[in-house]
Design a protein around this motif. Structure first.
Motif, PDB file in Angstrom:
ATOM      1  N   VAL A  50      27.596  36.788  32.371  1.00 39.98           N
ATOM      2  CA  VAL A  50      28.408  37.890  32.403  1.00 39.98           C
ATOM      3  C   VAL A  50      28.367  38.699  33.906  1.00 39.98           C
ATOM      4  CG1 VAL A  50      28.681  40.378  31.513  1.00 39.98           C
ATOM      5  CG2 VAL A  50      27.807  38.502  29.919  1.00 39.98           C
ATOM      6  N   GLU A  51      27.143  38.776  34.264  1.00 41.08           N
ATOM      7  CA  GLU A  51      26.899  39.389  35.550  1.00 41.08           C
ATOM      8  C   GLU A  51      27.783  38.858  36.649  1.00 41.08           C
ATOM      9  OE1 GLU A  51      25.643  40.242  39.255  1.00 41.08           O
ATOM     10  OE2 GLU A  51      24.941  38.633  38.328  1.00 41.08           O
ATOM     11  N   PRO A  52      27.610  37.523  37.122  1.00 41.56           N
ATOM     12  CA  PRO A  52      28.145  37.050  38.205  1.00 41.56           C
ATOM     13  C   PRO A  52      29.847  37.150  38.251  1.00 41.56           C
ATOM     14  CG  PRO A  52      26.909  35.379  37.067  1.00 41.56           C
ATOM     15  CD  PRO A  52      26.790  36.583  36.262  1.00 41.56           C
ATOM     16  N   LEU A  53      30.247  37.320  36.977  1.00 37.91           N
ATOM     17  CA  LEU A  53      31.710  37.154  36.738  1.00 37.91           C
ATOM     18  C   LEU A  53      32.305  38.718  36.808  1.00 37.91           C
ATOM     19  CD1 LEU A  53      32.155  34.581  34.258  1.00 37.91           C
ATOM     20  CD2 LEU A  53      32.454  34.537  36.509  1.00 37.91           C
ATOM     21  N   ALA A  54      31.273  39.786  37.187  1.00 41.87           N
ATOM     22  CA  ALA A  54      31.964  41.236  37.188  1.00 41.87           C
ATOM     23  C   ALA A  54      33.074  41.175  38.087  1.00 41.87           C
ATOM     24  CB  ALA A  54      30.510  41.865  37.631  1.00 41.87           C
ATOM     25  N   ASP A  55      33.837  42.156  37.779  1.00 47.89           N
ATOM     26  CA  ASP A  55      35.292  42.337  38.601  1.00 47.89           C
ATOM     27  C   ASP A  55      36.076  40.872  39.028  1.00 47.89           C
ATOM     28  OD1 ASP A  55      34.346  44.898  38.765  1.00 47.89           O
ATOM     29  OD2 ASP A  55      32.899  44.660  40.419  1.00 47.89           O
ATOM     30  N   LYS A  56      35.634  39.910  38.383  1.00 48.88           N
ATOM     31  CA  LYS A  56      36.571  38.702  38.875  1.00 48.88           C
ATOM     32  C   LYS A  56      37.507  38.360  37.986  1.00 48.88           C
ATOM     33  CE  LYS A  56      32.652  36.365  41.615  1.00 48.88           C
ATOM     34  NZ  LYS A  56      32.190  35.101  41.725  1.00 48.88           N
ATOM     35  N   ILE A  57      38.562  37.711  38.340  1.00 46.12           N
ATOM     36  CA  ILE A  57      39.487  37.283  37.651  1.00 46.12           C
ATOM     37  C   ILE A  57      39.180  35.915  36.789  1.00 46.12           C
ATOM     38  CG2 ILE A  57      41.768  35.954  37.368  1.00 46.12           C
ATOM     39  CD1 ILE A  57      42.715  37.787  39.825  1.00 46.12           C
ATOM     40  N   VAL A  58      39.110  35.968  35.420  1.00 48.77           N
ATOM     41  CA  VAL A  58      38.449  34.837  34.655  1.00 48.77           C
ATOM     42  C   VAL A  58      39.520  34.278  33.803  1.00 48.77           C
ATOM     43  CG1 VAL A  58      36.903  34.220  32.703  1.00 48.77           C
ATOM     44  CG2 VAL A  58      36.231  35.910  34.366  1.00 48.77           C
TER      45      VAL A  58
ATOM     46  N   ALA B  86      35.682  40.719  25.295  1.00 50.59           N
ATOM     47  CA  ALA B  86      34.624  41.723  24.936  1.00 50.59           C
ATOM     48  C   ALA B  86      33.340  41.032  25.550  1.00 50.59           C
ATOM     49  CB  ALA B  86      34.940  41.698  23.420  1.00 50.59           C
ATOM     50  N   HIS B  87      33.102  39.813  25.558  1.00 54.68           N
ATOM     51  CA  HIS B  87      31.834  39.242  26.232  1.00 54.68           C
ATOM     52  C   HIS B  87      31.669  39.475  27.776  1.00 54.68           C
ATOM     53  CE1 HIS B  87      28.517  36.451  26.885  1.00 54.68           C
ATOM     54  NE2 HIS B  87      29.281  35.994  27.778  1.00 54.68           N
TER      55      HIS B  87
ATOM     56  N   VAL C  30      26.524  26.097  35.821  1.00 56.77           N
ATOM     57  CA  VAL C  30      27.437  26.882  35.435  1.00 56.77           C
ATOM     58  C   VAL C  30      27.332  28.510  36.282  1.00 56.77           C
ATOM     59  CG1 VAL C  30      27.821  28.553  33.480  1.00 56.77           C
ATOM     60  CG2 VAL C  30      27.624  26.135  33.147  1.00 56.77           C
ATOM     61  N   LEU C  31      26.230  28.561  36.672  1.00 56.15           N
ATOM     62  CA  LEU C  31      25.883  29.866  37.426  1.00 56.15           C
ATOM     63  C   LEU C  31      26.479  29.685  38.788  1.00 56.15           C
ATOM     64  CD1 LEU C  31      22.205  31.412  36.832  1.00 56.15           C
ATOM     65  CD2 LEU C  31      24.468  32.587  36.391  1.00 56.15           C
ATOM     66  N   ASP C  32      26.299  28.529  39.349  1.00 55.68           N
ATOM     67  CA  ASP C  32      26.887  28.181  40.765  1.00 55.68           C
ATOM     68  C   ASP C  32      28.415  28.491  40.524  1.00 55.68           C
ATOM     69  OD1 ASP C  32      24.364  27.393  41.794  1.00 55.68           O
ATOM     70  OD2 ASP C  32      24.704  25.346  41.268  1.00 55.68           O
ATOM     71  N   ALA C  33      29.028  28.036  39.613  1.00 50.20           N
ATOM     72  CA  ALA C  33      30.522  27.971  39.485  1.00 50.20           C
ATOM     73  C   ALA C  33      30.926  29.599  39.227  1.00 50.20           C
ATOM     74  CB  ALA C  33      31.021  27.176  38.386  1.00 50.20           C
ATOM     75  N   ALA C  34      30.204  30.169  38.648  1.00 55.22           N
ATOM     76  CA  ALA C  34      30.755  31.694  38.268  1.00 55.22           C
ATOM     77  C   ALA C  34      30.412  32.374  39.609  1.00 55.22           C
ATOM     78  CB  ALA C  34      29.613  32.263  37.109  1.00 55.22           C
ATOM     79  N   ARG C  35      29.240  32.188  40.361  1.00 56.79           N
ATOM     80  CA  ARG C  35      28.893  33.089  41.515  1.00 56.79           C
ATOM     81  C   ARG C  35      30.078  32.657  42.793  1.00 56.79           C
ATOM     82  NH1 ARG C  35      22.605  31.925  40.784  1.00 56.79           N
ATOM     83  NH2 ARG C  35      22.077  33.896  39.716  1.00 56.79           N
ATOM     84  N   ALA C  36      30.222  31.267  42.767  1.00 54.39           N
ATOM     85  CA  ALA C  36      31.019  30.656  43.933  1.00 54.39           C
ATOM     86  C   ALA C  36      32.477  30.958  43.659  1.00 54.39           C
ATOM     87  CB  ALA C  36      30.846  29.136  44.070  1.00 54.39           C
ATOM     88  N   GLY C  37      32.954  30.986  42.429  1.00 53.48           N
ATOM     89  CA  GLY C  37      34.363  31.186  42.311  1.00 53.48           C
ATOM     90  C   GLY C  37      34.964  32.670  42.637  1.00 53.48           C
ATOM     91  N   ASP C  38      36.396  32.639  43.604  1.00 49.57           N
ATOM     92  CA  ASP C  38      36.863  33.997  43.575  1.00 49.57           C
ATOM     93  C   ASP C  38      37.542  34.173  42.370  1.00 49.57           C
ATOM     94  OD1 ASP C  38      36.262  34.316  46.397  1.00 49.57           O
ATOM     95  OD2 ASP C  38      37.255  32.484  46.696  1.00 49.57           O
TER      96      ASP C  38
END
Ligand SMILES: NC(=O)c1ccc[n+]([C@@H]2O[C@H](COP(=O)([O-])OP(=O)(O)OC[C@H]3O[C@@H](n4cnc5c(N)ncnc54)[C@H](OP(=O)(O)O)[C@@H]3O)[C@@H](O)[C@H]2O)c1
Length: 215
Positions: A78-86, A116-117, A54-62
């Motif tokens: 949370v942290e690897p998804l900062a500023d990203k479109i989710v 919120a998360h 899950v961390l790999d996917a969160a980090r790798a994804g634009d």
């Protein structure tokens, strides 16, 4: 935008992965049990896809898609998804997810919970009201008469524009329901939830939606 990270490799996650690689994206896909359990899927998806944690996917994804049972949303990093479109595909089924008081009393919506998360991410609700199988059968080229449309909702306009473009690439028109708090208009048991709809029909469905308390 070259890599789509996918958290959840079930019905929807695997279908979105197929659409993504078919449209030239790289994919890093993950589930709860670990990448070893996804070898069959990634071999089907071909060289543009790999399985990861899950961390790999969160980090790798634009762009990163969250497509898991709603009850597990707090495990999304949370942290690897900062500023990203989710992109949030999730729906609330109490029999599967258990009761969530803020959803039962309709004081919030599923995607607002995820936002919120993930306070520094740009959450866009999408792909929540189409059956997984239809993702790879109902898409048509841009400009096709009576093309199927899908709803998006979100608080960040630029993020919604990006997701609308992705939908278009995947074969669907986009109908903007407004901010995340309007996402209830396409939740389970609303008129637009499930059936094939054009953009015009979907706009009428959104307007006709009723809160659970008013049904
Ligand atoms: N099915 C549909 O037609 C459809 C349509 C629109 C929206 N949705 C919604 O989209 C979401 C996904 O639906 P689905 O049908 O694809 O579900 P699904 O087939 O049950 O797949 C769920 C996936 O999520 C993974 N997962 C579960 N908990 C996780 C966690 N904490 N971290 C990472 N991965 C986790 C599972 O991995 P493991 O198998 O390893 O546990 C599995 O790959 C749900 O909220 C659903 O309501 C579904």
């Amino acid at each position: 935008m070259s890599t789509i990270g996918i958290i959840g490799a079930g019905h929807i996650g695997s279908q979105l992965a197929r659409l993504a690689v078919a449209n030239g994206y790289h994919v890093v896909i993950s589930n709860s049990r670990g990448p070893d359990t996804l070898s069959e899927l990634v071999s089907e998806l071909g060289p543009r896809a790999r399985a990861g944690t899950v961390l790999d996917a969160a980090r790798a994804g634009d762009i990163v898609v969250v497509t898991i049972p709603l009850k597990n949303y707090r495990t999304v990093p949370v942290e690897p998804l900062a500023d990203k479109i989710v992109i949030d595909t999730n729906n609330y089924y109490p029999q599967r997810d258990g009761h969530i008081a803020e959803l039962d009393n309709e004081s919030t919506t599923t995607s607002e919970l995820l936002q919120a998360h993930l306070p520094t991410s740009k959450v866009v609700k999408a792909f929540n009201h189409i059956y997984a199988a239809a993702l790879t059968t109902d898409g048509q080229p841009s400009g096709t008469t009576n093309r199927r449309a899908l709803v998006i909702a979100g608080d960040d306009l630029a993020a919604k524009t990006t997701v609308a473009h992705l939908l278009d690439q995947f074969g669907f028109d986009a109908v903007d329901a407004g901010p995340l708090k309007q996402g209830w208009r396409i939740q389970r048991d609303t008129p637009g939830y499930g059936p094939r709809r054009t953009a015009e029909e979907l706009r009428k469905d959104l307007a006709a939606a009723r809160r659970y308390a008013d049904q």
